[in-house]
Write a protein that holds these residues in place. Structure first.
Motif, PDB file in Angstrom:
ATOM      1  N   GLN A   1     -43.985 -73.665   2.039  1.00 21.56           N
ATOM      2  CA  GLN A   1     -43.020 -72.685   1.556  1.00 21.56           C
ATOM      3  C   GLN A   1     -43.224 -71.299   2.169  1.00 21.56           C
ATOM      4  O   GLN A   1     -42.457 -70.382   1.894  1.00 21.56           O
ATOM      5  CB  GLN A   1     -43.102 -72.565   0.029  1.00 21.56           C
ATOM      6  CG  GLN A   1     -42.630 -73.808  -0.725  1.00 21.56           C
ATOM      7  CD  GLN A   1     -43.657 -74.933  -0.698  1.00 21.56           C
ATOM      8  OE1 GLN A   1     -44.859 -74.691  -0.588  1.00 21.56           O
ATOM      9  NE2 GLN A   1     -43.186 -76.178  -0.793  1.00 21.56           N
ATOM     10  N   GLY A   2     -44.277 -71.139   2.990  1.00 23.94           N
ATOM     11  CA  GLY A   2     -44.523 -69.862   3.655  1.00 23.94           C
ATOM     12  C   GLY A   2     -45.478 -68.949   2.918  1.00 23.94           C
ATOM     13  O   GLY A   2     -45.720 -67.821   3.362  1.00 23.94           O
ATOM     14  N   LYS A   3     -46.058 -69.398   1.816  1.00 18.65           N
ATOM     15  CA  LYS A   3     -47.002 -68.563   1.065  1.00 18.65           C
ATOM     16  C   LYS A   3     -48.339 -68.510   1.784  1.00 18.65           C
ATOM     17  O   LYS A   3     -48.819 -69.515   2.310  1.00 18.65           O
ATOM     18  CB  LYS A   3     -47.188 -69.142  -0.344  1.00 18.65           C
ATOM     19  CG  LYS A   3     -48.141 -68.336  -1.214  1.00 18.65           C
ATOM     20  CD  LYS A   3     -48.314 -68.979  -2.586  1.00 18.65           C
ATOM     21  CE  LYS A   3     -49.301 -68.201  -3.432  1.00 18.65           C
ATOM     22  NZ  LYS A   3     -49.503 -68.820  -4.766  1.00 18.65           N
ATOM     23  N   ASP A   4     -48.938 -67.314   1.816  1.00 18.51           N
ATOM     24  CA  ASP A   4     -50.246 -67.131   2.442  1.00 18.51           C
ATOM     25  C   ASP A   4     -51.324 -67.206   1.368  1.00 18.51           C
ATOM     26  O   ASP A   4     -51.390 -66.364   0.468  1.00 18.51           O
ATOM     27  CB  ASP A   4     -50.299 -65.773   3.151  1.00 18.51           C
ATOM     28  CG  ASP A   4     -51.513 -65.640   4.060  1.00 18.51           C
ATOM     29  OD1 ASP A   4     -52.444 -66.459   3.940  1.00 18.51           O
ATOM     30  OD2 ASP A   4     -51.533 -64.719   4.895  1.00 18.51           O
ATOM     31  N   LEU A   5     -52.192 -68.237   1.453  1.00 14.97           N
ATOM     32  CA  LEU A   5     -53.219 -68.446   0.449  1.00 14.97           C
ATOM     33  C   LEU A   5     -54.447 -67.568   0.661  1.00 14.97           C
ATOM     34  O   LEU A   5     -55.218 -67.356  -0.274  1.00 14.97           O
ATOM     35  CB  LEU A   5     -53.653 -69.920   0.442  1.00 14.97           C
ATOM     36  CG  LEU A   5     -52.554 -70.952   0.176  1.00 14.97           C
ATOM     37  CD1 LEU A   5     -53.133 -72.363   0.275  1.00 14.97           C
ATOM     38  CD2 LEU A   5     -51.908 -70.726  -1.186  1.00 14.97           C
ATOM     39  N   TYR A   6     -54.645 -67.065   1.871  1.00 14.07           N
ATOM     40  CA  TYR A   6     -55.830 -66.261   2.180  1.00 14.07           C
ATOM     41  C   TYR A   6     -55.423 -64.991   2.921  1.00 14.07           C
ATOM     42  O   TYR A   6     -55.776 -64.803   4.098  1.00 14.07           O
ATOM     43  CB  TYR A   6     -56.830 -67.066   3.015  1.00 14.07           C
ATOM     44  CG  TYR A   6     -57.191 -68.401   2.415  1.00 14.07           C
ATOM     45  CD1 TYR A   6     -58.176 -68.508   1.439  1.00 14.07           C
ATOM     46  CD2 TYR A   6     -56.543 -69.574   2.818  1.00 14.07           C
ATOM     47  CE1 TYR A   6     -58.516 -69.727   0.878  1.00 14.07           C
ATOM     48  CE2 TYR A   6     -56.877 -70.802   2.261  1.00 14.07           C
ATOM     49  CZ  TYR A   6     -57.860 -70.868   1.295  1.00 14.07           C
ATOM     50  OH  TYR A   6     -58.188 -72.080   0.740  1.00 14.07           O
ATOM     51  N   PRO A   7     -54.685 -64.075   2.276  1.00 15.68           N
ATOM     52  CA  PRO A   7     -54.173 -62.895   2.985  1.00 15.68           C
ATOM     53  C   PRO A   7     -55.261 -61.941   3.460  1.00 15.68           C
ATOM     54  O   PRO A   7     -54.990 -61.071   4.301  1.00 15.68           O
ATOM     55  CB  PRO A   7     -53.263 -62.229   1.938  1.00 15.68           C
ATOM     56  CG  PRO A   7     -53.771 -62.715   0.618  1.00 15.68           C
ATOM     57  CD  PRO A   7     -54.278 -64.101   0.854  1.00 15.68           C
ATOM     58  N   HIS A   8     -56.488 -62.065   2.934  1.00 16.21           N
ATOM     59  CA  HIS A   8     -57.574 -61.171   3.334  1.00 16.21           C
ATOM     60  C   HIS A   8     -58.213 -61.577   4.661  1.00 16.21           C
ATOM     61  O   HIS A   8     -59.026 -60.818   5.206  1.00 16.21           O
ATOM     62  CB  HIS A   8     -58.647 -61.136   2.243  1.00 16.21           C
ATOM     63  CG  HIS A   8     -59.233 -62.482   1.935  1.00 16.21           C
ATOM     64  ND1 HIS A   8     -58.536 -63.449   1.221  1.00 16.21           N
ATOM     65  CD2 HIS A   8     -60.439 -63.032   2.246  1.00 16.21           C
ATOM     66  CE1 HIS A   8     -59.295 -64.520   1.105  1.00 16.21           C
ATOM     67  NE2 HIS A   8     -60.440 -64.314   1.724  1.00 16.21           N
ATOM     68  N   ILE A   9     -57.858 -62.753   5.213  1.00 23.72           N
ATOM     69  CA  ILE A   9     -58.410 -63.211   6.490  1.00 23.72           C
ATOM     70  C   ILE A   9     -57.321 -63.113   7.555  1.00 23.72           C
ATOM     71  O   ILE A   9     -56.220 -63.644   7.361  1.00 23.72           O
ATOM     72  CB  ILE A   9     -58.913 -64.662   6.400  1.00 23.72           C
ATOM     73  CG1 ILE A   9     -59.911 -64.818   5.248  1.00 23.72           C
ATOM     74  CG2 ILE A   9     -59.540 -65.104   7.718  1.00 23.72           C
ATOM     75  CD1 ILE A   9     -60.359 -66.246   5.013  1.00 23.72           C
ATOM     76  N   PRO A  10     -57.552 -62.437   8.691  1.00 26.23           N
ATOM     77  CA  PRO A  10     -56.522 -62.320   9.727  1.00 26.23           C
ATOM     78  C   PRO A  10     -56.015 -63.688  10.179  1.00 26.23           C
ATOM     79  O   PRO A  10     -56.812 -64.613  10.399  1.00 26.23           O
ATOM     80  CB  PRO A  10     -57.234 -61.582  10.863  1.00 26.23           C
ATOM     81  CG  PRO A  10     -58.350 -60.839  10.196  1.00 26.23           C
ATOM     82  CD  PRO A  10     -58.784 -61.707   9.050  1.00 26.23           C
ATOM     83  N   LEU A  11     -54.709 -63.805  10.339  1.00 30.07           N
ATOM     84  CA  LEU A  11     -54.120 -65.088  10.728  1.00 30.07           C
ATOM     85  C   LEU A  11     -54.574 -65.528  12.114  1.00 30.07           C
ATOM     86  O   LEU A  11     -54.730 -66.716  12.375  1.00 30.07           O
ATOM     87  CB  LEU A  11     -52.591 -64.985  10.685  1.00 30.07           C
ATOM     88  CG  LEU A  11     -51.915 -65.478   9.408  1.00 30.07           C
ATOM     89  CD1 LEU A  11     -50.412 -65.310   9.516  1.00 30.07           C
ATOM     90  CD2 LEU A  11     -52.251 -66.933   9.146  1.00 30.07           C
TER      91      LEU A  11
END
Length: 417
Positions: free
Chosen positions: A76-86
């Protein structure tokens, strides 16, 4: 041609007249970079500091990350780990895909157990016999501290399953009891109702569903220690899972009777909504159920298959299935919410990773060689996979490759050749 007497430097275009890439509007840059794959984008980021900082933004990498396995971007596009750079997660994803990791035994114990684990950020919960230990993860050291930083106890016999919420830890044991522990103050409440071991339970938003060897499933709430509803199952219940909407739940039974082992129940009315599947071998019990969305779930068990079910379609047939190559029962599964599945098998601690877009497994990791043990439970994040066997807790670190073997020193006569 340059006329005589004209300075050559005057004919060259001025630096200020050139259109530099970083002068383009940001939306144009985003559009250009959306056509690049991860290799081209990595090379582009080395052009200059301005492009480097722009190309390292998560918004640039999100489209690429969604196509890779276990980057923390869900379907669905949700980021589960926003604190880690993609960008870093895409790099580690390559190691997941190719099976490049470092194996560590994080914890050992002497007697055979049926341990269960849960991950909550950098905290790992591990059940050992009648207790549940809380450990702070230190991935750089490769091991846990010897003593847990907290301990939840109260069962008279082994803990079979437990679930962790933001405020509570709910456990079911072989003594037939369910204990609800408050995570902050340690206060616990005992729920009694099952007269045999609680094989499985799930907890979401104040709702608890448990399944037992006594052939019943019970619905509870955090506000009362009396069951709100008891559903006769006519078979041993091995697994349960509550829908993300909390309006229904799924039960997986031992499949020793003449009906489907997978059934969906209405929470409010305690009525059967539907059965999943139509052809199951006798004894093909369902050992684990994972909801990925309100209409999409995965199951595994004794029949050696992982199955994907879309509840918007016909419940009689799964939409896809993956077979364990060595015909082993599958004890546990977890998904990344997008493309990857990890499964634990019944022999020699075999963990497999799967890409949902293909039927063959990606990689196999054998965690035990001397003694055969099932993988009782596994959990993972973007960098590590943790798995429990009968006497050990293992870690697979995908941020780096295996430790290099020590080379024997060269003979003195060979030095300098």
């Amino acid at each position: 041609m340059v006329s005589k007497g004209t300075c050559w430097s005057a004919c060259q275009p001025r630096e200020s007249n050139r259109l530099q890439m970083y002068y383009l509007p940001e939306d144009v840059l985003y559009h250009i970079m959306s056509y690049l794959d991860y290799r081209a984008l990595s090379r582009l980021s080395q052009v200059c500091k301005t492009i480097y900082h722009f190309a390292n933004r998560d918004a640039v990498w999100k489209k690429i990350a969604k196509e890779f396995i276990n980057t923390g971007i869900t379907r669905q596009g949700k980021d589960l780990y926003p604190h880690i750079p993609l960008k870093d997660r895409v790099k580690v994803s390559q190691n997941w895909y190719h099976g490049i990791c470092r194996k560590e035994v994080m914890l050992k114990w002497r007697i055979n157990l049926l341990p269960w684990i849960q991950l909550d950020g950098d905290v790992l919960y591990l059940s050992q016999a009648a207790d549940i230990g809380v450990y702070h993860l230190r991935p750089d050291r490769g091991r846990l501290q010897r003593s847990p930083m907290a301990l939840f106890s109260g069962h008279q016999e082994d803990v079979c399953r437990f679930a962790v919420t933001d405020t509570h830890l709910v456990s079911g044991g072989s003594d037939g009891k369910i204990l609800v522990h408050h995570r902050r103050n340690g206060f616990s409440v005992e729920y009694s109702g099952h007269n045999q071991e609680v094989n499985c339970l799930d907890c979401r938003g104040g709702l608890i569903v448990s399944g037992s060897r006594d052939r019943t499933a019970r619905i509870w709430t955090l506000s009362s220690n009396f069951p709100r509803c008891t559903i006769p199952m006519n078979d041993r219940v091995w697994s349960v899972a509550i829908s993300p909407t909390q309006s229904s739940f799924v039960t997986g039974t031992a499949c020793c009777e003449n009906f489907s082992p997978l059934r969906i129940w209405d929470v409010e009315r305690c009525e059967l909504l539907c059965c999943l599947g139509s052809e199951f071998r006798r004894g093909a019990g369902v050992l684990d159920i994972v909801y990925e969305s309100p209409f999409h779930l995965f199951t595994c068990g004794y029949d050696t298959f992982i199955r994907s079910w879309d509840l918007r379609l016909s419940p009689r047939k799964c939409v896809m299935e993956w077979e364990e190559p060595h015909d082993s029962a599958l004890y546990c599964i977890q998904t990344d919410g997008n493309h990857m599945i990890a499964s634990g098998s019944s022999y020699y601690g075999v963990v497999r990773t799967w890409d949902k877009r293909q039927t063959r497994c990606l990689e196999m990791f054998q965690l035990s060689t001397a003694v055969s043990s099932p993988v009782y439970c596994l959990r993972f994040n973007t960098s590590h996979l943790y798995a429990t066997l009968a006497t050990t807790l293992h870690s697979l670190d995908f941020r780096q490759g295996p430790r290099p073997r020590r080379s024997h020193p060269l003979p003195q006569t060979a030095v300098g050749i």
